[in-house]
Design a protein around this motif. Structure first.
Motif, mmCIF file in Angstrom:
data_model
loop_
_atom_site.group_PDB
_atom_site.id
_atom_site.type_symbol
_atom_site.label_atom_id
_atom_site.label_comp_id
_atom_site.label_asym_id
_atom_site.label_seq_id
_atom_site.Cartn_x
_atom_site.Cartn_y
_atom_site.Cartn_z
ATOM 1 N N LEU A 126 0.857 -1.327 0.073
ATOM 2 C CA LEU A 126 0.023 -0.015 0.328
ATOM 3 C C LEU A 126 0.870 1.109 -0.070
ATOM 4 O O LEU A 126 2.054 1.176 0.680
ATOM 5 C CB LEU A 126 -0.826 0.062 1.256
ATOM 6 N N PRO A 127 0.531 2.423 -0.314
ATOM 7 C CA PRO A 127 0.939 3.539 -0.695
ATOM 8 C C PRO A 127 1.451 4.101 1.152
ATOM 9 O O PRO A 127 0.750 3.571 2.175
ATOM 10 C CB PRO A 127 0.206 4.535 -1.377
ATOM 11 N N GLY A 128 2.260 4.674 0.962
ATOM 12 C CA GLY A 128 3.122 5.081 2.977
ATOM 13 C C GLY A 128 1.630 6.146 3.161
ATOM 14 O O GLY A 128 0.879 6.824 2.427
ATOM 15 N N TYR A 170 -1.127 4.830 4.207
ATOM 16 C CA TYR A 170 -2.370 4.129 3.884
ATOM 17 C C TYR A 170 -2.198 2.474 4.212
ATOM 18 O O TYR A 170 -0.882 2.058 4.660
ATOM 19 C CB TYR A 170 -2.548 3.726 2.507
ATOM 20 N N GLY A 181 1.536 13.000 -5.525
ATOM 21 C CA GLY A 181 3.175 12.927 -4.071
ATOM 22 C C GLY A 181 3.350 14.339 -3.299
ATOM 23 O O GLY A 181 2.665 14.997 -3.776
ATOM 24 N N GLU A 182 4.239 14.351 -3.278
ATOM 25 C CA GLU A 182 5.353 14.673 -2.481
ATOM 26 C C GLU A 182 5.668 16.212 -3.364
ATOM 27 O O GLU A 182 4.939 17.535 -2.837
ATOM 28 C CB GLU A 182 6.629 14.790 -1.218
ATOM 29 N N SER A 216 -6.947 13.519 -0.827
ATOM 30 C CA SER A 216 -5.198 13.962 -1.303
ATOM 31 C C SER A 216 -5.258 15.193 -2.657
ATOM 32 O O SER A 216 -4.322 15.641 -2.700
ATOM 33 C CB SER A 216 -5.039 12.916 -2.112
ATOM 34 N N PHE A 232 -6.871 5.772 4.493
ATOM 35 C CA PHE A 232 -5.107 6.767 4.811
ATOM 36 C C PHE A 232 -5.804 7.067 6.274
ATOM 37 O O PHE A 232 -6.531 8.174 6.441
ATOM 38 C CB PHE A 232 -5.915 7.770 3.965
ATOM 39 N N TRP A 285 -9.308 10.221 -1.500
ATOM 40 C CA TRP A 285 -9.255 10.522 -2.172
ATOM 41 C C TRP A 285 -9.577 13.008 -2.814
ATOM 42 O O TRP A 285 -8.759 12.532 -3.006
ATOM 43 C CB TRP A 285 -10.532 10.749 -3.749
ATOM 44 N N ARG A 312 -9.786 0.206 1.854
ATOM 45 C CA ARG A 312 -8.371 1.168 2.372
ATOM 46 C C ARG A 312 -8.516 2.311 2.681
ATOM 47 O O ARG A 312 -9.568 3.080 2.329
ATOM 48 C CB ARG A 312 -7.984 1.132 0.943
ATOM 49 N N HIS A 366 -2.837 14.604 -6.408
ATOM 50 C CA HIS A 366 -2.617 13.374 -6.480
ATOM 51 C C HIS A 366 -0.927 13.429 -7.284
ATOM 52 O O HIS A 366 -1.314 12.622 -8.223
ATOM 53 C CB HIS A 366 -3.510 12.684 -7.258
#
Length: 499
Positions: free
Chosen positions: A134-136, A138, A178-179, A170, A158, A167, A156, A176
């Motif tokens: 899973l993504p960081g 999550y 990322g950093e 983010s 967060f 969603w 899933r 969406h």
């Protein structure tokens, strides 16, 4: 034959008479000794307000639109995930250990992270697992019917957010991306307060004549045009300015770059958010806990192995209420951590650490004992997310988001209305004149430069765009100077040849 008088020529079409003469805002800056402090500072503030609005406006618009969408997510989740979230109470709840075993069967590859016991009888029990791949940030959560241990579904998640809210969260924070995407929202938060304070200063200091207060707070009526647009821009901005400033401040607290610096400042002022220790053998800490105050363990016999239900019972006896999140011991050297997780007013964020072998309360933390800065941070973040005051909070955020969208629309419209309308004019409105800084008295400019440098250091995504503005402005000035020099040189050449 009668003589006829020629018809008078039609009147010349007026080209927005209010724009025919450049307003004082756009006059060429005068030397530094040409007036008082405000008369010198105002052109500089106007130029900053204009360019920041034009260039940072798109970031603010995206933040406002995505934030507006986010405000509706609690209601959307309650409908979309009703099957997972709610049950019909019947009989007595099964032990939490039984519910966890059912969740393990549904997510066999997961590592148990926490168990969340709902505040109401109709709430399902959330059992959250870490799952590889899973993504960081999550996790995978099973929703268990507490009365028959049936798994109603797995999602899933967060943190505590379900997929819909995660969603949109983010989307608002990172698009969406990322950093890297977090930079957009930090730029918006870093400049929103600058635009608001600058706009307030310009609006409140503007001369108005009669009915001054009414013109400050009530948008003007009358024919469409720049003046009416400015009135809406200023009056609505005044009404909503406190909300804008609050969103800017709270948004910065958990931003990628400024948030780190703000956290360091908060820690240095003794405002760090405290937490209970899960390590066994470090002693007790008294804060309303009977075991901690007396030095004696709670009523659980030392020979009893504490399970999840017993941990909940001990936490309840310590005054914890509402929704509880239980984190089991990670190993034989750590304790149960039980935390309240009520994010609406009044906040319930107490927590306890419980020895899994004896039931002794090893540590307790009461939200009332949090440092003031830690409380303000918690309240600010929850208000920013629409949690603190429930539906009223969501409505207020939606109004603020709509107001910001309106402010941007009126700002760009004023720019459009300032554009030249005669043939050969540019398609865009005139910006405020360059060189405004020369009008600012030195006694004001020096501390202003120091404060700006400090802000640029602690708020990097305020400082970097500002540096880009200045460098771009210098580059444009240099290009124009060269063009003017070449034009003057061409004009002088025929004169010299004529001599």
């Amino acid at each position: 034959m009668t003589e006829t008088t020629p018809a008078a020529p039609p009147p010349l079409r007026q080209h927005r008479t209010e724009e025919a003469t450049p307003p004082e805002d756009f006059a060429t800056p005068t030397p530094r000794n040409g007036g008082g402090t405000w008369s010198g500072l105002r052109p500089l503030l106007l130029r900053l307000h204009f360019y920041a609005g034009v260039l940072i406006g798109p970031f603010l618009l995206v933040a406002a639109v995505t934030g507006l969408l986010y405000t509706a997510t609690p209601q959307i989740e309650s409908v979309v995930y009703r099957h997972e979230l709610k049950v019909t109470p019947h009989g007595e709840p099964k032990p939490l250990a039984v519910q966890v075993e059912s969740a393990r069967e549904a997510i066999p590859s997961g590592q148990l992270v926490s168990v969340t016991k709902g505040a109401g009888d109709s709430d399902t029990t959330r059992v959250t697992f870490n799952v590889k791949g899973l993504p960081g940030g999550y996790t995978q959560t099973a929703f268990v019917n507490p009365y028959d241990a049936e798994v109603r579904g797995t999602l899933r998640t967060f943190g505590e957010w379900l997929p819909v809210r995660a969603w949109f969260d983010s989307l608002h924070r990172t698009l969406h991306l990322g950093e890297f995407g977090r930079n957009y929202s930090e730029i918006a938060a870093s400049w929103l307060w600058v635009e608001v304070l600058g706009g307030l200063a310009l609006w409140l200091a503007a001369p108005r004549g009669r009915e001054r207060l009414r013109k400050l707070f009530v948008p003007r009526r009358g024919p469409k045009g720049r003046k009416r647009t400015l009135s809406w821009h200023g009056a609505v901005g005044l009404w909503v300015s406190a909300g804008f400033l609050a969103l800017s401040a709270t948004g910065l607290t958990w931003s990628a770059h400024a948030g780190v610096n703000i956290g360091k400042i908060q820690d240095s002022l003794g405002g760090a958010t405290p937490s209970v220790s899960s390590a066994l053998g470090h002693g007790t800490r008294g804060s309303g806990s009977a075991g901690a105050d007396s030095g004696q363990p709670s009523s659980v016999p030392s020979t009893t192995q504490v399970d999840l239900d017993e941990a909940v019972r001990i936490a309840r006896s310590e005054g914890l209420r509402g929704k509880l999140v239980i984190s089991p011991p990670a190993d034989n050297r750590s304790a149960y951590i039980v935390k309240e997780n009520t994010r609406h007013w009044p906040e319930q964020q107490d927590s306890v650490a419980i020895d899994p072998a004896t039931g002794k309360v090893m540590d307790k933390l009461v939200f009332d004992d949090f440092p003031v800065l830690a409380k303000l941070t918690r309240w600010g973040i929850d208000a920013h997310m629409g949690l603190l005051f429930g539906l009223a909070n969501q409505i207020a955020l939606a109004v603020i988001a709509l107001a910001l969208i309106g402010m941007l629309f009126w700002g760009y419209r004023m720019w459009w209305l300032r554009r030249p309308t005669r043939a050969g004019g540019t398609r865009f409105g005139r910006p405020p004149a360059r060189g405004a800084w020369r009008r600012v008295p030195g006694r004001v400019m020096a501390p202003l430069a120091v404060v700006t440098a400090l802000l640029a250091y602690y708020l990097p995504l305020f400082g970097l765009p500002l540096a880009c503005f200045l460098l771009g402005d210098l580059a444009v000035a240099q290009v124009r100077r060269r063009r003017r020099t070449r034009t003057e040189a061409r004009a002088e050449t025929p004169k010299e040849m004529a001599r």
